[in-house]
Design a protein around this motif. Structure first.
Motif, PDB file in Angstrom:
ATOM      1  N   SER A 146     103.639  54.244  46.880  1.00 18.04           N
ATOM      2  CA  SER A 146     103.718  53.305  46.054  1.00 18.04           C
ATOM      3  C   SER A 146     102.387  54.000  44.516  1.00 18.04           C
TER       4      SER A 146
ATOM      5  N   TYR B 269     103.336  46.382  41.500  1.00 16.40           N
ATOM      6  CA  TYR B 269     102.667  47.520  41.879  1.00 16.40           C
ATOM      7  C   TYR B 269     104.706  47.392  42.598  1.00 16.40           C
TER       8      TYR B 269
ATOM      9  N   GLU C 229      99.806  47.513  47.912  1.00 17.74           N
ATOM     10  CA  GLU C 229      99.773  48.459  48.045  1.00 17.74           C
ATOM     11  C   GLU C 229     101.390  48.751  49.453  1.00 17.74           C
TER      12      GLU C 229
ATOM     13  N   ILE D 158     101.412  51.450  41.298  1.00 20.09           N
ATOM     14  CA  ILE D 158     100.520  50.693  40.510  1.00 20.09           C
ATOM     15  C   ILE D 158     100.640  50.280  38.766  1.00 20.09           C
TER      16      ILE D 158
END
Length: 206
Positions: free
Chosen positions: A198, A13, A45, A200
């Motif tokens: 964020s 992440y 996250e 991923i």
């Protein structure tokens, strides 16, 4: 993630703006969903949104509710792999160090792994989140689903003091906890922490 016990799954992440304060490992506890467990994903996250690059590390034995030395080996190998740049996926830190976070049963395992010679001078901090400090109690719970009740009273200061102040800061929020003979109370002050999104990235072997 390459380990001495073979390849294990992981997810990376990243902060959406690309500005990472530090790379950290995040290892789940005993749970069949492992790194795909909803609460762990949410935590990863949130950490990425606060500016950390997060590598979640699968532990096959813990997913099978097995407590083995191999889990600690995997945490150690994954941390070393991350500190060395994760095969080009994560730029190494300027000081060559990473952070290590362990949830529940993996909290204690992460502390053990961080103390091994291979990670000497490569760990900036290690945190046990909800870790266990009583192995017989934990094993009784894992085997039977029952465990003796824990005391509701916080443990006393180990230095014998009857009062004190603990201060901790995380993501712009500062908490001061006042400990007295009659108990404890906390005051929290929130700073101007900028919210970030964020991204991923998942990689899987097998």
């Amino acid at each position: 993630i390459p380990t001495r016990h073979g390849l294990v799954d992981g997810r990376i992440y990243r902060p959406a703006d690309g500005n990472s304060r530090r790379a950290v490992t995040l290892v789940p506890g005993v749970h069949m969903d492992g790194i795909r467990e909803t609460r762990l994903v949410g935590m990863a996250e949130d950490l990425a949104a606060s500016g950390l690059t997060v590598l979640t590390v699968a532990s096959p034995d813990l997913q099978r509710f097995r407590i083995t030395p191999e889990s600690t080996d995997i945490i150690e190998d994954a941390a070393l792999w991350l500190a060395q740049g994760a095969n080009g996926a994560v730029p190494p830190e300027a000081d060559g160090q990473i952070g290590m976070l362990g949830i529940s049963f993996s909290g204690g395992l992460s502390i053990v792994a961080a103390g091994r010679p291979a990670l000497r001078d490569k760990v900036n901090y290690v945190m046990s989140f909800g870790g266990h400090g009583d192995l017989p109690r934990v094993m009784r719970y894992l085997c039977s689903g029952n465990a003796p009740a824990m005391s509701a009273s916080p443990p006393p200061f180990t230095n014998g003091a009857t009062s004190g102040v603990m201060k901790r800061t995380f993501n712009g929020r500062t908490e001061r906890r006042q400990q007295t003979a009659g108990g404890s109370r906390a005051k929290t002050r929130r700073g101007n922490a900028e919210e970030q999104s964020s991204e991923i990235f998942e990689f899987r072997f097998g």
